[in-house]
Motif scaffolding. Structure first.
Motif, PDB file in Angstrom:
ATOM      1  N   THR A   1       0.792  -1.232   0.000  1.00 18.19           N
ATOM      2  CA  THR A   1       0.000   0.000   0.000  1.00 18.19           C
ATOM      3  C   THR A   1       0.821   1.276   0.000  1.00 18.19           C
ATOM      4  OG1 THR A   1      -1.837   1.162   1.114  1.00 18.19           O
ATOM      5  CG2 THR A   1      -0.235   0.088   2.540  1.00 18.19           C
ATOM      6  N   ASP A   2       0.325   2.227  -0.782  1.00 16.84           N
ATOM      7  CA  ASP A   2       0.790   3.615  -0.720  1.00 16.84           C
ATOM      8  C   ASP A   2       0.301   4.204   0.615  1.00 16.84           C
ATOM      9  OD1 ASP A   2       1.506   6.284  -1.601  1.00 16.84           O
ATOM     10  OD2 ASP A   2      -0.620   6.596  -1.977  1.00 16.84           O
ATOM     11  N   LEU A   3       0.899   5.294   1.031  1.00 15.39           N
ATOM     12  CA  LEU A   3       0.439   5.919   2.288  1.00 15.39           C
ATOM     13  C   LEU A   3      -0.382   7.188   2.038  1.00 15.39           C
ATOM     14  CD1 LEU A   3       2.573   3.901   3.531  1.00 15.39           C
ATOM     15  CD2 LEU A   3       2.629   5.491   5.430  1.00 15.39           C
ATOM     16  N   ASP A   4       0.271   8.254   1.565  1.00 18.69           N
ATOM     17  CA  ASP A   4      -0.429   9.540   1.425  1.00 18.69           C
ATOM     18  C   ASP A   4      -1.611   9.437   0.460  1.00 18.69           C
ATOM     19  OD1 ASP A   4       1.349  10.653   3.158  1.00 18.69           O
ATOM     20  OD2 ASP A   4       2.453  11.798   1.658  1.00 18.69           O
ATOM     21  N   GLY A   5      -2.779   9.759   0.942  1.00 24.00           N
ATOM     22  CA  GLY A   5      -3.972   9.745   0.104  1.00 24.00           C
ATOM     23  C   GLY A   5      -4.555   8.359  -0.095  1.00 24.00           C
ATOM     24  N   THR A   6      -3.910   7.337   0.468  1.00 28.72           N
ATOM     25  CA  THR A   6      -4.371   5.951   0.292  1.00 28.72           C
ATOM     26  C   THR A   6      -4.673   5.298   1.641  1.00 28.72           C
ATOM     27  OG1 THR A   6      -3.152   5.690  -1.778  1.00 28.72           O
ATOM     28  CG2 THR A   6      -3.726   3.686  -0.604  1.00 28.72           C
ATOM     29  N   LEU A   7      -3.646   5.247   2.497  1.00 30.82           N
ATOM     30  CA  LEU A   7      -3.818   4.715   3.853  1.00 30.82           C
ATOM     31  C   LEU A   7      -4.075   5.889   4.818  1.00 30.82           C
ATOM     32  CD1 LEU A   7      -3.408   2.060   5.602  1.00 30.82           C
ATOM     33  CD2 LEU A   7      -1.059   2.784   5.885  1.00 30.82           C
TER      34      LEU A   7
ATOM     35  N   GLY B   1      -3.479   2.345  -4.111  1.00 32.67           N
ATOM     36  CA  GLY B   1      -2.776   3.585  -4.402  1.00 32.67           C
ATOM     37  C   GLY B   1      -3.700   4.620  -5.014  1.00 32.67           C
ATOM     38  N   ASP B   2      -3.179   5.829  -5.174  1.00 32.91           N
ATOM     39  CA  ASP B   2      -4.013   6.913  -5.716  1.00 32.91           C
ATOM     40  C   ASP B   2      -3.291   7.774  -6.752  1.00 32.91           C
ATOM     41  OD1 ASP B   2      -2.277   8.112  -3.800  1.00 32.91           O
ATOM     42  OD2 ASP B   2      -3.595   9.849  -3.711  1.00 32.91           O
ATOM     43  N   GLY B   3      -1.967   7.641  -6.872  1.00 42.09           N
ATOM     44  CA  GLY B   3      -1.224   8.589  -7.708  1.00 42.09           C
ATOM     45  C   GLY B   3      -0.496   7.915  -8.864  1.00 42.09           C
TER      46      GLY B   3
ATOM     47  N   ASN C   1       2.556   7.608  -9.342  1.00 43.37           N
ATOM     48  CA  ASN C   1       3.683   6.773  -8.910  1.00 43.37           C
ATOM     49  C   ASN C   1       3.216   5.422  -8.349  1.00 43.37           C
ATOM     50  OD1 ASN C   1       2.592   8.041  -6.666  1.00 43.37           O
ATOM     51  ND2 ASN C   1       4.545   8.251  -5.592  1.00 43.37           N
ATOM     52  N   ASP C   2       1.892   5.206  -8.311  1.00 48.36           N
ATOM     53  CA  ASP C   2       1.353   3.900  -7.904  1.00 48.36           C
ATOM     54  C   ASP C   2       0.987   3.023  -9.097  1.00 48.36           C
ATOM     55  OD1 ASP C   2       1.369   4.470  -5.095  1.00 48.36           O
ATOM     56  OD2 ASP C   2      -0.362   5.773  -5.423  1.00 48.36           O
ATOM     57  N   ARG C   3       1.034   3.608 -10.293  1.00 49.98           N
ATOM     58  CA  ARG C   3       0.504   2.930 -11.482  1.00 49.98           C
ATOM     59  C   ARG C   3       1.128   1.539 -11.687  1.00 49.98           C
ATOM     60  NH1 ARG C   3      -2.240   4.719 -15.694  1.00 49.98           N
ATOM     61  NH2 ARG C   3      -1.975   6.899 -15.143  1.00 49.98           N
TER      62      ARG C   3
END
Ligand SMILES: [Mg+2]
Length: 256
Positions: free
Chosen positions: A8-14, A195-197, A199-201
């Motif tokens: 998991t991503d953190l900012d905007g995700t977790l 993820g949301d960004g 850089n998560d693609r």
């Protein structure tokens, strides 16, 4: 029940994009631990920041920091997969001086300015400044200048990745390339990635289930369908509630 691995991503995700609120995920994080489901924090954040979050969540799983540039198994074992930030800074600062490009990054900012740019508290902001292989910047110049900047980066084996708040100058690694390095340690586990960004693609693309969180504007990153049977789920609620609901549903089969 399938054996899962959560990345998991953190900012905007977790964590909520604005408030960094995370309390709603705590019961689900505890359940994952109880069930033996590894939860890998995979973020553009620094190792120092992610170690603090790993402690907050009482986790002992590996950490992937700075957009796949660092893999930390434990305090003893840290692998640096990216290019040293000192090298990145020497290049981009020299170009800026020569070409008059307008950008600012963490290296230019005081602690107070980092707090202003990120909304982090002083301790977290301090940890976010302990960077090893990436430089987050904001581009203040023209769009064509940004394209030219990217071309210069590519000529020097560097790239720009878009995160939730910043562009990250870094070597051509990403959250997926680092996750692939850890995959042999988790044979036969399916991957749930969140993820949301931009850089998560790549991380979302390699997952069996990709949970896309709404970004700060309420929009969703558009993913190309992959070859493998893959579920792409757009979480209706923002972090942290949306994260908790999606993980509860896909890992513990709870109703949405
Ligand atoms: Mg994010």
């Amino acid at each position: 029940m399938a054996e899962w691995l959560v990345s998991t991503d953190l900012d905007g995700t977790l964590l909520n994009h604005h408030s960094y609120a995370f309390e709603a995920v705590l019961p689900v994080v505890a359940r994952l631990k109880e069930a033996g489901v590894p939860l890998l924090l995979n973020s553009s954040k620094t190792l120092a920041e992610l170690r603090a979050w790993r402690e907050t969540f009482h986790l002992s799983d590996p950490i992937i920091a700075e957009n796949g540039g660092i893999v930390a198994q434990s305090t003893q074992s840290v692998r640096y997969l990216g290019t040293a930030r000192t090298h990145i800074l020497s290049l981009i600062h020299a170009w800026r001086a020569q070409k008059g490009w307008l950008f600012e990054g963490f290296a230019d900012w005081t602690l107070e300015q980092v707090i202003e740019q990120t909304g982090l508290d002083p301790q977290a902001a301090q940890a976010s400044m302990q960077r090893d292989v990436t430089e987050p910047i904001i581009w203040l110049g023209s769009p064509p200048g940004l394209v030219e900047f990217q071309a210069f980066l590519a000529q020097n084996q560097l790239q720009l990745q878009k995160g939730g708040r910043f562009y990250h100058v870094m070597a051509p690694h990403d959250k997926a390339s680092a996750l692939k390095q850890l995959q042999p340690d988790y044979p036969n586990r399916k991957i749930l990635a969140l993820g949301d960004g931009g850089n998560d693609r790549a991380m979302l693309a390699m997952a069996d289930i990709a949970v896309v969180m709404p970004n700060a504007q309420g929009d969703y990153l558009q993913l190309e369908p992959q070859n493998n049977p893959q579920i792409i789920y757009h979480a209706p609620q923002q972090a942290p509630v949306g994260w908790a609901q999606a993980v509860s549903h896909f890992i513990f089969q709870e109703a949405l």
